[in-house]
Design an enzyme around this catalytic site. Structure first.
Site, PDB file in Angstrom:
ATOM      1  N   GLU A 131       0.827  -1.222   0.000  1.00 30.38           N
ATOM      2  CA  GLU A 131       0.000   0.000   0.000  1.00 30.38           C
ATOM      3  C   GLU A 131       0.855   1.263   0.000  1.00 30.38           C
ATOM      4  O   GLU A 131       0.531   2.265  -0.642  1.00 30.38           O
ATOM      5  CB  GLU A 131      -0.918  -0.005   1.223  1.00 30.38           C
ATOM      6  CG  GLU A 131      -1.937   1.106   1.252  1.00 30.38           C
ATOM      7  CD  GLU A 131      -2.925   1.015   0.083  1.00 30.38           C
ATOM      8  OE1 GLU A 131      -3.805   0.169   0.111  1.00 30.38           O
ATOM      9  OE2 GLU A 131      -2.784   1.812  -0.882  1.00 30.38           O
ATOM     10  N   VAL A 134       2.418   3.172  -3.429  1.00 35.30           N
ATOM     11  CA  VAL A 134       1.664   3.980  -4.406  1.00 35.30           C
ATOM     12  C   VAL A 134       0.900   5.090  -3.699  1.00 35.30           C
ATOM     13  O   VAL A 134       0.013   4.824  -2.885  1.00 35.30           O
ATOM     14  CB  VAL A 134       0.662   3.104  -5.200  1.00 35.30           C
ATOM     15  CG1 VAL A 134      -0.029   3.934  -6.266  1.00 35.30           C
ATOM     16  CG2 VAL A 134       1.354   1.908  -5.829  1.00 35.30           C
ATOM     17  N   ILE A 138      -2.631   7.494   0.569  1.00 37.86           N
ATOM     18  CA  ILE A 138      -3.926   7.222  -0.077  1.00 37.86           C
ATOM     19  C   ILE A 138      -4.103   5.699  -0.206  1.00 37.86           C
ATOM     20  O   ILE A 138      -3.253   5.036  -0.795  1.00 37.86           O
ATOM     21  CB  ILE A 138      -3.996   7.845  -1.493  1.00 37.86           C
ATOM     22  CG1 ILE A 138      -3.835   9.362  -1.420  1.00 37.86           C
ATOM     23  CG2 ILE A 138      -5.301   7.468  -2.181  1.00 37.86           C
ATOM     24  CD1 ILE A 138      -3.875  10.051  -2.792  1.00 37.86           C
ATOM     25  N   GLY A 189      14.560  19.514   0.248  1.00 36.04           N
ATOM     26  CA  GLY A 189      14.706  18.058   0.422  1.00 36.04           C
ATOM     27  C   GLY A 189      13.548  17.281  -0.197  1.00 36.04           C
ATOM     28  O   GLY A 189      13.273  16.144   0.177  1.00 36.04           O
ATOM     29  N   ASP A 203       9.290   7.840 -11.114  1.00 31.24           N
ATOM     30  CA  ASP A 203       8.655   7.434  -9.850  1.00 31.24           C
ATOM     31  C   ASP A 203       7.139   7.288 -10.039  1.00 31.24           C
ATOM     32  O   ASP A 203       6.543   6.274  -9.652  1.00 31.24           O
ATOM     33  CB  ASP A 203       8.992   8.504  -8.794  1.00 31.24           C
ATOM     34  CG  ASP A 203       8.142   8.427  -7.560  1.00 31.24           C
ATOM     35  OD1 ASP A 203       8.448   7.582  -6.692  1.00 31.24           O
ATOM     36  OD2 ASP A 203       7.167   9.200  -7.450  1.00 31.24           O
ATOM     37  N   LYS A 207       4.500   3.813 -10.115  1.00 36.65           N
ATOM     38  CA  LYS A 207       3.232   3.683  -9.377  1.00 36.65           C
ATOM     39  C   LYS A 207       2.086   3.345 -10.337  1.00 36.65           C
ATOM     40  O   LYS A 207       1.235   2.502 -10.041  1.00 36.65           O
ATOM     41  CB  LYS A 207       2.946   4.998  -8.629  1.00 36.65           C
ATOM     42  CG  LYS A 207       3.995   5.301  -7.560  1.00 36.65           C
ATOM     43  CD  LYS A 207       3.889   6.736  -7.041  1.00 36.65           C
ATOM     44  CE  LYS A 207       5.019   7.043  -6.066  1.00 36.65           C
ATOM     45  NZ  LYS A 207       5.134   8.466  -5.730  1.00 36.65           N
TER      46      LYS A 207
HETATM   47  N1  HSE Z   1       9.262  11.549  -4.538  1.00 34.72           N
HETATM   48  C1  HSE Z   1       7.902  11.141  -4.459  1.00 34.72           C
HETATM   49  C2  HSE Z   1       7.014  12.365  -4.584  1.00 34.72           C
HETATM   50  C3  HSE Z   1       7.544  10.415  -3.191  1.00 34.72           C
HETATM   51  O1  HSE Z   1       7.505  13.479  -4.724  1.00 34.72           O
HETATM   52  O2  HSE Z   1       5.814  12.187  -4.574  1.00 34.72           O
HETATM   53  C4  HSE Z   1       8.027   9.009  -3.215  1.00 34.72           C
HETATM   54  O3  HSE Z   1       7.465   8.263  -4.243  1.00 34.72           O
END
Ligand code: HSE
Length: 428
Positions: A131, A134, A138, A189, A203, A207
């Site tokens: 969970e 993704v 949520i 950061g 990324d 997902k």
């Molecule tokens: N770096 C991702 C974001 C969070 O900015 O949503 C981790 O998947």
């Protein structure tokens, strides 16, 4: 009450420490809801001596996550190391081979190795839950695997990278450019160690590939996701899209078409007054569409210690309760290989270009578009002092491939300056 459920946690960064703290603070709630006491047996991270501002001395320490994953006093291996290969993968494979259930927040590992890991886990009658991988807090994996299990999913959409949404919405709100906001995210950061994971759409693409596997019963296929990041989006696009009633989002869309599975993670225009258009800052949104339920919109924090730990805890409680759901919502051996297809759904497109300001320039552009069967819906030329005129066009529905052919031929008109920008307008 039965035996305690014993955890081994690998990776003590923001999320790992969030999980440890919440397990301590909410021990009673977890035990009551899960019907089983939850305890941490052992932890592992790169540095034992790092000051994490929290006493970990009650837990056994392992330098090697593979050793942690295979300890006799660990029932669930919690993988919060990250990265598609290396220690995260080795420890997950070892945990499964040793007969442990696995909970992971690792979208990259599952996007690449998800099918093999799911199959290996099921061969051992074990679970992988993800969970937290993704959209952070949520509960979208649960929504798809449980709440919407009775539906044929027709489309999923999502803004699932908070950093990109922060950059795009701040460009809109402050008028600052992409580079300035990228630097700000680095200072705050917000960026992954490899920023291209964020701004290159990787990324979020990971997902999307995971959700598509659940939604369409296909083997997870990240390589088939059409990826385009946000670094080419200019402040002009943000402003002019807004002027036409749109917002630009890094939007993931997956849908099953007659030709196969379409998976796209790319900048799209969405109506400014739609839920996706109104999504501000680092927040995530997933939109799920099912044949029976219609459209469901889920919105919330996609990253951070609390939201991500919240997702990990829901998986822990599920396992404590005895909820056993296959990794991708159906047995791994029943997932079919996805037939990859490039964008085969038609959509309107937003085009922005600079034209030499001379009689007949617009007509030449319109002619080339027309010759390629690309029909103009709306068009605007802005007042300007320079020798070239900024022109915006919104097309009627067309295929990306058709549009690309027309765009390739625009330079032959002799009135085009630079390269036109084309962004899909998604109907949401
Ligand atoms: N770096 C991702 C974001 C969070 O900015 O949503 C981790 O998947």
């Amino acid at each position: 009450m039965t035996q305690p459920l014993r955890l081994g946690i690998a990776g003590l960064g923001t999320v790992g420490m969030g999980v440890v703290k919440i397990i301590q603070q909410k021990a009673e709630i977890l035990a009551t809801r899960g019907g089983q006491e939850v305890v941490i047996s052992a932890v592992s991270a790169r540095s034992k001596d790092k000051d994490r501002g929290f006493d970990l001395s009650a837990y056994a320490w392992e330098d090697d996550p593979v050793r942690l994953a295979t300890r006799d006093d660990v029932d669930i291996f919690i993988e919060l190391i990250g990265g598609s290969e290396g220690p995260a993968l080795a420890a997950t494979q070892a945990a499964i081979a040793a007969g442990k259930d696995v909970i992971t927040a690792n979208k990259a590992m599952l996007a690449v190795h998800g099918q093999a890991l799911a199959q290996a886990a099921e061969d051992k009658d074990r679970l992988i839950r993800f969970e937290a991988a993704v959209a952070g807090g949520i509960p979208v994996v649960k929504a798809l695997t449980e709440g919407l299990a009775g539906n044929q999913i027709t489309r999923i959409m999502g803004v699932m990278n908070g950093t990109c949404n922060y950059i795009l919405t701040q460009m809109q709100a402050t008028g600052r450019g992409y580079e300035a906001l990228f630097e700000e995210c680095a200072k705050l950061g917000f960026l992954e160690a490899d920023p291209n994971l964020d701004v290159g759409g990787i990324d979020a693409g990971h997902k999307l590939a995971l959700l598509a596997a659940i939604a369409f019963g296909t083997q997870v296929d990240f390589a088939a996701v059409e990826l385009e990041g946000i670094s080419a989006i200019s402040i002009e696009d943000i402003r002019q899209a807004a002027d036409m009633g749109y917002r630009i989002k890094l939007l993931g869309v997956a849908q099953m078409t007659a030709r196969g599975l379409e998976q796209r993670m790319s900048p799209c225009l969405v109506p400014a007054d739609s839920p996706l258009g109104q999504l501000e800052g680092g927040t995530n949104m997933t939109v799920l569409e099912g044949d029976e339920v219609g459209q469901i919109v889920l919105r919330g924090a996609g990253a951070g210690a609390g939201p991500t730990a919240s997702a990990v805890l829901s998986d822990i409680i599920d396992i404590a309760r005895g909820t056993r759901i296959s990794t991708f919502g159906q047995p791994a051996e029943t997932l079919s290989p996805a037939i990859k297809t490039a964008s085969v759904t038609e959509a309107p497109y937003y085009l922005r270009m600079q034209l030499t300001d001379q009689p007949g320039a617009l007509a030449k552009i319109a002619t080339v578009l027309g010759e390629h069967d690309v029909s103009i819906n709306r068009m605007r030329q802005y007042g300007h002092d320079a020798a070239t005129a900024p022109v915006l066009i919104v097309t009627h529905d067309t295929l990306r491939a058709t549009l690309d052919k027309a765009l390739q031929n625009l330079p032959h008109t002799g009135v085009l300056e630079g390269t036109p920008i084309a962004i899909r307008i998604e109907s949401v």
